[in-house]
Design an enzyme around this catalytic site. Structure first.
Site, mmCIF file in Angstrom:
data_model
loop_
_atom_site.group_PDB
_atom_site.id
_atom_site.type_symbol
_atom_site.label_atom_id
_atom_site.label_comp_id
_atom_site.label_asym_id
_atom_site.label_seq_id
_atom_site.Cartn_x
_atom_site.Cartn_y
_atom_site.Cartn_z
ATOM 1 N N CYS A 1 45.552 41.926 33.695
ATOM 2 C CA CYS A 1 45.677 42.842 34.916
ATOM 3 C C CYS A 1 45.054 42.191 36.218
ATOM 4 O O CYS A 1 44.474 41.000 36.106
ATOM 5 C CB CYS A 1 44.621 43.897 34.607
ATOM 6 S SG CYS A 1 42.911 44.081 34.781
ATOM 7 N N GLU B 1 36.581 50.877 25.887
ATOM 8 C CA GLU B 1 36.930 52.073 26.788
ATOM 9 C C GLU B 1 35.702 52.934 26.886
ATOM 10 O O GLU B 1 34.897 52.804 25.950
ATOM 11 C CB GLU B 1 38.207 52.667 26.314
ATOM 12 C CG GLU B 1 39.295 51.909 26.653
ATOM 13 C CD GLU B 1 40.740 52.681 26.110
ATOM 14 O OE1 GLU B 1 41.692 52.028 26.577
ATOM 15 O OE2 GLU B 1 40.405 53.737 25.750
ATOM 16 N N CYS C 1 37.629 45.110 30.509
ATOM 17 C CA CYS C 1 39.018 44.575 29.668
ATOM 18 C C CYS C 1 38.328 43.590 28.713
ATOM 19 O O CYS C 1 37.430 42.930 28.988
ATOM 20 C CB CYS C 1 39.817 43.833 30.887
ATOM 21 S SG CYS C 1 40.525 45.305 31.956
ATOM 22 N N CYS D 1 41.182 41.170 35.972
ATOM 23 C CA CYS D 1 40.768 40.193 35.089
ATOM 24 C C CYS D 1 41.256 38.981 35.923
ATOM 25 O O CYS D 1 40.704 38.025 35.897
ATOM 26 C CB CYS D 1 41.681 40.396 33.975
ATOM 27 S SG CYS D 1 40.555 41.722 32.845
ATOM 28 N N GLU E 1 39.456 40.293 28.851
ATOM 29 C CA GLU E 1 39.315 39.101 29.302
ATOM 30 C C GLU E 1 38.138 38.651 30.107
ATOM 31 O O GLU E 1 37.103 37.704 30.124
ATOM 32 C CB GLU E 1 40.306 38.720 30.426
ATOM 33 C CG GLU E 1 41.914 39.090 29.743
ATOM 34 C CD GLU E 1 42.600 40.071 29.744
ATOM 35 O OE1 GLU E 1 43.522 40.301 29.912
ATOM 36 O OE2 GLU E 1 41.841 41.160 29.645
ATOM 37 N N ASN F 1 38.738 44.891 24.682
ATOM 38 C CA ASN F 1 38.411 45.868 25.783
ATOM 39 C C ASN F 1 37.558 47.044 25.086
ATOM 40 O O ASN F 1 37.620 47.279 23.777
ATOM 41 C CB ASN F 1 39.966 46.462 26.263
ATOM 42 C CG ASN F 1 40.773 47.054 25.116
ATOM 43 O OD1 ASN F 1 40.770 46.350 23.942
ATOM 44 N ND2 ASN F 1 41.394 48.218 25.577
#
Length: 160
Positions: free
Chosen positions: A112, A64, A73, A115, A75, A62
């Protein structure tokens, strides 16, 4: 009115040592990627590793941003990279590991919703299920034989 029942089948391993060698190796790559994540705001590091049918291993973590929606993210970082660099390769398996600097992550942490949708796109495109393994920092690992177990009512191109 008609009732529809949706079932998912998942498998739980008690520890990394229970995983088949090739899966344990992929999860170790996800942990390495997790440790390189850039998560100064959430302090929640996630790493993902994919194995493609051409034997390439792709990792992502990830990333940010102070403008929160601009982050990405682990994934999606990994699967989008695989799609851009190896557009004809199929994703066979994905391993995901997450940890938090705020509290221990001992429960398996799944992808999530965003993803899941991104992984679904690739699973549908390649017409082959993607095995997904996910864990926290330590402890149990969950296996899904297909993204469809994690997102059973998928939105796909057939609905457009």
């Amino acid at each position: 009115m008609k009732e529809i029942k949706i079932e998912s089948k998942l498998y739980v391993f008690d520890s990394l040592s229970e995983l088949p060698n090739e899966v344990r190796s992929l999860m170790e790559k996800a942990v390495e990627a997790r440790d390189k994540a850039y998560a100064p705001y959430s302090k929640f590091n996630v790493g993902a590793a994919l194995i493609l049918d051409n034997d390439e291993v792709i990792t992502g973590n990830n990333q940010e941003n102070a403008s929160y929606p601009s982050g990405l993210c682990a994934e999606r970082t990994a699967i989008y990279y695989a799609g851009s660099q190896f557009p004809d390769a199929k994703v066979l398996r994905m391993a995901i590991s997450a940890t938090s600097k705020n509290k221990p992550t001992v429960d398996p942490i799944p992808p999530c919703g965003a993803c899941r949708q991104a992984i679904a796109e690739y699973e549908i495109k390649q017409e082959t299920p993607i095995e997904i393994y996910f864990m926290g920092e330590i402890g149990k690992i969950v296996k899904s034989n297909s993204l469809s177990n994690l997102l059973p009512l998928v939105f796909d191109k057939n609905l457009l």
